[in-house]
Design a protein around this motif. Sequence first.
Motif, PDB file in Angstrom:
ATOM      1  N   ARG A  84     -18.788  22.756 -66.586  1.00 21.48           N
ATOM      2  CA  ARG A  84     -19.695  22.279 -67.603  1.00 21.48           C
ATOM      3  C   ARG A  84     -21.189  22.334 -66.787  1.00 21.48           C
ATOM      4  NH1 ARG A  84     -18.312  16.957 -71.044  1.00 21.48           N
ATOM      5  NH2 ARG A  84     -20.161  18.068 -72.278  1.00 21.48           N
ATOM      6  N   GLY A 136     -17.271  24.578 -75.699  1.00 22.86           N
ATOM      7  CA  GLY A 136     -17.943  23.848 -76.267  1.00 22.86           C
ATOM      8  C   GLY A 136     -19.604  24.480 -75.736  1.00 22.86           C
ATOM      9  N   ASP A 178     -21.473  23.455 -73.899  1.00 24.70           N
ATOM     10  CA  ASP A 178     -21.880  23.248 -72.248  1.00 24.70           C
ATOM     11  C   ASP A 178     -20.508  22.964 -71.813  1.00 24.70           C
ATOM     12  OD1 ASP A 178     -21.284  20.545 -73.165  1.00 24.70           O
ATOM     13  OD2 ASP A 178     -22.740  19.785 -72.544  1.00 24.70           O
ATOM     14  N   GLU A 179     -19.435  23.688 -72.257  1.00 21.92           N
ATOM     15  CA  GLU A 179     -18.203  23.422 -71.440  1.00 21.92           C
ATOM     16  C   GLU A 179     -17.402  24.585 -71.637  1.00 21.92           C
ATOM     17  OE1 GLU A 179     -16.026  20.187 -73.201  1.00 21.92           O
ATOM     18  OE2 GLU A 179     -14.554  20.426 -71.832  1.00 21.92           O
TER      19      GLU A 179
END
Lengths: 97, 191
Positions: free
Chosen positions: B37, B76, B78-79
């Motif tokens: 992340r 996601g 930031d993932e």
Amino acid sequence: MLVIKCPFCGERDQTEFTCHGEAHIARPENPDELTDEQWGDYIFFRQNIKGYQYERWSHDHGCGRWFNALRNSVTDQFVDTYKIGEEKPAIPSDEGK
Amino acid sequence: MVETAIKKVSPLDGLAGPVGGNVKLTSNGFVGKVIIRGDSDNKDFVMAVKDVTGVEIPTTALTFNEGETYSIYWMGPDEWMIMTPEDGEVALETALREKLGETPSQVVNVSDYYASMRLSGPAAREVLKKGSPLDLHPSKFKAGNCTGTRFAHATIFMVQRDEEPTYDINVRISFAEYLWNYFVEASREFG
């Protein structure tokens, strides 16, 4: 079955999402100065509007992100969804409907 | 000295696959998985990951980038999940941590958390449709896409590899046997 638009993943089935209640509740700036009643109001009391309301949702089974939505609690219509921090969309006028 | 070699065990060991030829189901074995992340707008973060893996972080939602050794999947904004060959995960985790240093980020080895299986064959899409609310039509979800979604009662992370179609499906290990057997049962009618 509702189709909800995740601001990150696009349109998905409602079963991928969870609703977390009213959005845009600001934490009081000076909690020390609040009475128990005021603190209780902040923690527990929600407007529970019949009609358009701003809500927090999370895309649990998708990207896992939280976002906000403007939904009509009577018709279940999603007016719009938007990322946390973005400006909230205007409540549509129902005139002429 | 006592022999202390660790024998790896997969929740998919010994499970019977589909009977016919229109659906293939295989275990992806012990492929390594590392979650990372960070902020993709932070050049230090992006460069560090590129330096270590040789692969660019995919910033377009629902896509992945493949390199020689590693592949990186968007989970996601930031993932990301990085997949490594078997036993490559610890080295990758260490290298990433070292390279990233003080750059705001998080690196977690989740290899033992997810079981990975491959569903492929002409009827693979039909099988997936039986338990997934996702729109799997090639105009909406195609080769090169990956996403988190549901299949029946399991939360899965799914990757479409090609148009055969071939899907790689990652699921929490406690759900692996359930999902596998569901696929086998769902495959029956397709022979």
